[in-house]
Design a protein around this motif. Structure first.
Motif, PDB file in Angstrom:
ATOM      1  N   ALA A 161      30.966  14.507  -6.791  1.00 38.02           N
ATOM      2  CA  ALA A 161      31.584  15.730  -7.307  1.00 38.02           C
ATOM      3  C   ALA A 161      31.960  15.591  -8.774  1.00 38.02           C
ATOM      4  CB  ALA A 161      32.815  16.081  -6.473  1.00 38.02           C
ATOM      5  N   SER A 162      32.342  14.387  -9.204  1.00 36.55           N
ATOM      6  CA  SER A 162      32.673  14.193 -10.619  1.00 36.55           C
ATOM      7  C   SER A 162      31.455  14.449 -11.494  1.00 36.55           C
ATOM      8  CB  SER A 162      33.203  12.776 -10.852  1.00 36.55           C
ATOM      9  OG  SER A 162      34.381  12.544 -10.101  1.00 36.55           O
ATOM     10  N   LEU A 163      30.278  14.037 -11.032  1.00 35.28           N
ATOM     11  CA  LEU A 163      29.054  14.315 -11.784  1.00 35.28           C
ATOM     12  C   LEU A 163      28.815  15.820 -11.864  1.00 35.28           C
ATOM     13  CD1 LEU A 163      26.512  13.402 -13.264  1.00 35.28           C
ATOM     14  CD2 LEU A 163      25.377  13.184 -11.040  1.00 35.28           C
ATOM     15  N   ALA A 164      29.058  16.540 -10.765  1.00 36.52           N
ATOM     16  CA  ALA A 164      28.905  17.997 -10.794  1.00 36.52           C
ATOM     17  C   ALA A 164      29.812  18.615 -11.854  1.00 36.52           C
ATOM     18  CB  ALA A 164      29.227  18.586  -9.418  1.00 36.52           C
ATOM     19  N   MET A 165      31.018  18.080 -11.986  1.00 39.78           N
ATOM     20  CA  MET A 165      31.947  18.605 -12.988  1.00 39.78           C
ATOM     21  C   MET A 165      31.456  18.289 -14.402  1.00 39.78           C
ATOM     22  SD  MET A 165      35.540  17.562 -11.168  1.00 39.78           S
ATOM     23  CE  MET A 165      35.876  18.020  -9.457  1.00 39.78           C
ATOM     24  N   MET A 166      30.943  17.086 -14.605  1.00 36.71           N
ATOM     25  CA  MET A 166      30.448  16.730 -15.927  1.00 36.71           C
ATOM     26  C   MET A 166      29.201  17.526 -16.291  1.00 36.71           C
ATOM     27  SD  MET A 166      31.146  12.618 -16.257  1.00 36.71           S
ATOM     28  CE  MET A 166      30.698  12.144 -14.591  1.00 36.71           C
ATOM     29  N   GLY A 194      31.603  25.417 -11.592  1.00 37.15           N
ATOM     30  CA  GLY A 194      31.738  26.553 -12.493  1.00 37.15           C
ATOM     31  C   GLY A 194      33.015  27.337 -12.226  1.00 37.15           C
ATOM     32  N   VAL A 195      33.343  27.528 -10.948  1.00 37.30           N
ATOM     33  CA  VAL A 195      34.592  28.205 -10.586  1.00 37.30           C
ATOM     34  C   VAL A 195      35.791  27.392 -11.077  1.00 37.30           C
ATOM     35  CG1 VAL A 195      35.985  29.095  -8.667  1.00 37.30           C
ATOM     36  CG2 VAL A 195      33.484  29.243  -8.567  1.00 37.30           C
ATOM     37  N   LEU A 196      35.709  26.077 -10.906  1.00 37.81           N
ATOM     38  CA  LEU A 196      36.793  25.207 -11.365  1.00 37.81           C
ATOM     39  C   LEU A 196      36.964  25.302 -12.881  1.00 37.81           C
ATOM     40  CD1 LEU A 196      38.896  22.953 -11.002  1.00 37.81           C
ATOM     41  CD2 LEU A 196      37.014  21.300 -11.111  1.00 37.81           C
TER      42      LEU A 196
END
Length: 316
Positions: free
Chosen positions: A19-24, A302-304
């Motif tokens: 999930a951290s990669l998704a955020m980056m 994207g929502v975050l």
């Protein structure tokens, strides 16, 4: 915009699920500068708090998902946002890191999740704030008391207060041959409290992970179905992740905890639900973004980031 991610070494992540990669990746899409560092990279002196941070380029590529530049000393105040994504155990090193991050917050940096609230909201004990939403529960270091609880429930699950990924979680009935040895180890011979909960047979339908962003749930949960012969609904323990829409009960549970999450600055939270009850409230490094994105064509990061952008305060 500059964003830093405090995380375990990116070389060791699973890029398909992290999930951290998704955020980056989302930060990159927004043309933010991305930096990474670990707890051991933090230091402070009388002038401020700093990190040996590496500018990091990420790609949605399972073979080559990152490139890191040589680290440089950067003041934490140089970042607009810091994501605290360090995996448990929730030990003293983790707590010390939150103190560093708290100094950055005082200088106007948005830390997700809020440093003090990470310390306040132990992922198991935090559920006790919502007694009407949880299964029958005991937290104790007393082995005799724990065994009495297990006998009353007939079957119960025991787990440490600082673990993750299904480690050291056991299902017991009174009379099980390993119960005394295991309880002695988990409680450090009656010195360390652990959590004991009634066993919920609904686990066969999955341990649902519900993601909440600033108190609002994503409309789909990932039901983690235990592997055959197992009772653990953890992907790390071999469970199968099956996405499904939230039920009316799921939304109700989210409504019960949302005001507290918002008040505490817990912007990204993973709620674990078995049947009709909450078993854990994950605030350190919740996962399952990538699985839900893939199954339902979402962009949860994207929502975050939309929510994060609303909370970033302009600084001179």
């Amino acid at each position: 915009m500059k964003i830093a991610v405090l995380m375990d070494d990116i070389v060791n992540i699973n890029p398909k699920k992290d999930a951290s990669l998704a955020m980056m990746l989302e930060a990159t899409r927004r043309e933010w500068e991305v930096y990474t560092f670990d707890t051991t990279d933090l230091f402070a002196d009388e002038d401020g708090v700093y990190a040996h941070a590496s500018q990091t380029t990420v790609a949605d590529n399972l073979e080559h998902w990152f490139e890191k530049q040589p680290s440089q000393i950067m003041a934490l105040s140089a970042f607009d946002v810091i994501l605290m994504r360090k995996d448990p155990p929730f030990d003293m090193d983790y707590i010390y890191a939150t103190y560093f991050l708290e100094q950055a917050e005082k200088q106007g940096v948005l830390v997700v999740n809020k440093s003090q609230s990470l310390r306040d909201a132990n992922e198991k004990l935090f559920t006790l704030n919502f007694p009407h939403c949880i299964p029958k529960t005991l937290v104790s270091s007393n082995q005799a008391q724990i065994k009495t609880f297990i006998e009353a429930q007939r079957t119960a699950v025991v787990k440490p207060l600082d673990g993750m990924g299904g480690r050291d979680i056991f299902k017991f009935e009174i009379g099980d041959s390993e119960i005394d040895t295991t309880l002695k180890r988990l409680t450090n011979n009656n010195k360390r409290p652990i959590m004991v909960q009634e066993f919920l047979p609904e686990i066969v339908k999955g341990d649902k992970r519900i993601l909440l962003i600033d108190g609002k749930p994503i409309d789909y949960a990932l039901a983690r179905i235990p592997a055959k012969g197992n009772f653990k609904g953890n992907l790390a323990a071999g469970a199968l992740g099956v996405g499904q829409p939230l039920s009316r009960r799921d939304y109700w549970l989210c409504e019960q905890i949302a005001p507290t999450l918002k008040a505490k600055g817990l912007m990204f939270v993973g709620l674990d639900v078995i049947g009709d009850t909450i078993t854990e409230i994950n605030v350190t490094s919740p996962t399952c973004i990538r699985e839900l994105d893939t199954q339902f064509n979402l962009n949860i990061a994207g929502v975050l980031f939309d929510a994060i952008e609303q909370k970033i305060k302009p600084r001179k």
